[in-house]
Design a protein around this motif. Structure first.
Motif, short mmCIF file in Angstrom:
data_model
loop_
_atom_site.label_atom_id
_atom_site.label_comp_id
_atom_site.label_asym_id
_atom_site.label_seq_id
_atom_site.Cartn_x
_atom_site.Cartn_y
_atom_site.Cartn_z
N VAL A 16 -9.08 -12.36 2.05
CA VAL A 16 -8.05 -13.27 2.57
C VAL A 16 -6.66 -12.66 2.38
O VAL A 16 -5.81 -12.69 3.28
CB VAL A 16 -8.14 -14.65 1.87
N SER A 17 -6.44 -12.06 1.23
CA SER A 17 -5.14 -11.44 0.95
C SER A 17 -4.86 -10.26 1.88
O SER A 17 -3.75 -10.11 2.39
CB SER A 17 -5.11 -10.99 -0.51
N SER A 18 -5.87 -9.46 2.12
CA SER A 18 -5.71 -8.31 3.02
C SER A 18 -5.43 -8.76 4.44
O SER A 18 -4.56 -8.21 5.13
CB SER A 18 -6.96 -7.43 3.01
N ILE A 19 -6.13 -9.79 4.90
CA ILE A 19 -5.90 -10.31 6.25
C ILE A 19 -4.49 -10.88 6.34
O ILE A 19 -3.77 -10.66 7.32
CB ILE A 19 -6.96 -11.37 6.62
N GLY A 20 -4.06 -11.59 5.30
CA GLY A 20 -2.71 -12.14 5.28
C GLY A 20 -1.66 -11.04 5.38
O GLY A 20 -0.67 -11.17 6.11
N MET A 21 -1.86 -9.94 4.66
CA MET A 21 -0.90 -8.84 4.71
C MET A 21 -0.89 -8.20 6.09
O MET A 21 0.18 -7.86 6.62
CB MET A 21 -1.24 -7.79 3.64
N ILE A 22 -2.05 -8.06 6.71
CA ILE A 22 -2.10 -7.48 8.06
C ILE A 22 -1.35 -8.37 9.05
O ILE A 22 -0.58 -7.89 9.88
CB ILE A 22 -3.57 -7.25 8.49
N SER A 27 3.55 -9.25 12.37
CA SER A 27 4.76 -10.01 12.74
C SER A 27 6.02 -9.19 12.50
O SER A 27 6.95 -9.21 13.30
CB SER A 27 4.81 -11.34 11.97
N PHE A 28 6.07 -8.43 11.41
CA PHE A 28 7.22 -7.55 11.17
C PHE A 28 7.30 -6.45 12.23
O PHE A 28 8.39 -6.05 12.64
CB PHE A 28 7.16 -6.93 9.78
N LEU A 168 -3.43 -6.55 -4.97
CA LEU A 168 -1.97 -6.51 -5.02
C LEU A 168 -1.47 -5.10 -4.76
O LEU A 168 -0.57 -4.88 -3.94
CB LEU A 168 -1.46 -7.01 -6.38
N VAL A 169 -2.06 -4.14 -5.44
CA VAL A 169 -1.65 -2.75 -5.27
C VAL A 169 -1.88 -2.30 -3.82
O VAL A 169 -1.01 -1.67 -3.21
CB VAL A 169 -2.41 -1.83 -6.26
N ALA A 170 -3.02 -2.66 -3.26
CA ALA A 170 -3.32 -2.26 -1.88
C ALA A 170 -2.34 -2.89 -0.90
O ALA A 170 -1.86 -2.24 0.03
CB ALA A 170 -4.75 -2.66 -1.52
N ASN A 171 -2.01 -4.16 -1.12
CA ASN A 171 -1.09 -4.85 -0.19
C ASN A 171 0.34 -4.31 -0.31
O ASN A 171 1.01 -4.12 0.71
CB ASN A 171 -1.11 -6.35 -0.43
N VAL A 172 0.80 -4.06 -1.51
CA VAL A 172 2.14 -3.49 -1.69
C VAL A 172 2.18 -2.10 -1.05
O VAL A 172 3.17 -1.74 -0.39
CB VAL A 172 2.55 -3.45 -3.18
N SER A 173 1.12 -1.35 -1.20
CA SER A 173 1.06 -0.01 -0.59
C SER A 173 1.13 -0.10 0.93
O SER A 173 1.87 0.66 1.57
CB SER A 173 -0.22 0.71 -1.00
N LYS A 174 0.37 -1.03 1.51
CA LYS A 174 0.40 -1.18 2.97
C LYS A 174 1.82 -1.50 3.42
O LYS A 174 2.32 -0.95 4.41
CB LYS A 174 -0.53 -2.33 3.40
N PHE A 175 2.46 -2.41 2.71
CA PHE A 175 3.82 -2.82 3.07
C PHE A 175 4.78 -1.64 2.97
O PHE A 175 5.59 -1.42 3.86
CB PHE A 175 4.27 -3.96 2.15
N TRP A 176 4.66 -0.85 1.91
CA TRP A 176 5.56 0.29 1.72
C TRP A 176 5.34 1.36 2.78
O TRP A 176 6.29 1.91 3.33
CB TRP A 176 5.36 0.87 0.31
#
Length: 193
Positions: A16-22, A27-28, A168-176
């Protein structure tokens, strides 16, 4: 039975967290694509470039920013891989390198904005500087959000909470990494072309 249920819950939260980050990154992407498209259309329809007798922004500071964010993305990618392998010895140096480079990127952005003002490019001076500042300010705001995300990883590093904080680490990495890609596109479209 309890352990299996906990594993399923953890996997479900990760998904769910990974899908939310995607969804967030999509959107960004639309936001930056819209702004860059506006910039490109303005440029293509201008008789001269830069318009209104304004000076072209020198490449030096944007190039330094591009180098910094590229290296920070590499160090965070390496951090994420080492985090997955639970190699705690190398985590803190990689993390600090990424955090320092992220802060350095912001420092160079402030220098870039100061140099633009020294050239007489103020945000209220027309469409050209307005688009320039808008794109770089929005990107910088996202960099600040990315830096806050990096700070959220500190407890995971200290406690070595590898399984619970992997998402958390994976999502922050994707964002960065996303911010690095966006900056590279901005660099090419706004500074190089």
């Amino acid at each position: 039975m309890v352990a299996r249920t906990e594993i399923r819950n953890l996997e479900g939260r990760k998904m769910v967290s990974s899908i939310g980050m995607i969804v967030l990154l999509v959107s960004f992407s639309m936001l930056f694509a819209t702004l860059l498209l506006g910039y490109a259309i303005y440029r293509l329809t201008s008789d001269v470039w830069p318009p209104m007798g304004m000076q072209r922004v020198p490449l030096f500071l944007p190039t330094v920013s591009t180098f910094i964010i590229a290296v920070s993305s590499l160090s965070l990618w390496k951090f994420e891989k080492e985090f997955e392998l639970k190699k705690e010895q190398i985590l803190l140096p990689l993390y600090l390198v990424t955090l320092t480079l992220g802060a350095a990127f912001m420092g160079v952005q402030f220098k870039l904005w100061a140099s633009m003002k020294a050239m007489g490019l103020y945000v209220e001076a027309g469409i050209f500087p307005s688009l320039f500042y808008t794109l770089t300010w929005i990107h910088a705001a996202h960099i600040v959000a990315g830096l806050l995300g990096l700070l959220l990883m500190i407890p995971a590093i200290i406690k070595q909470d590898f399984d619970e904080k992997a998402t958390l680490v994976a999502n922050v990495s994707k964002f960065w990494h996303f911010l690095g890609i966006v900056w590279f596109l901005m660099y090419v479209v706004m500074f190089v072309l």
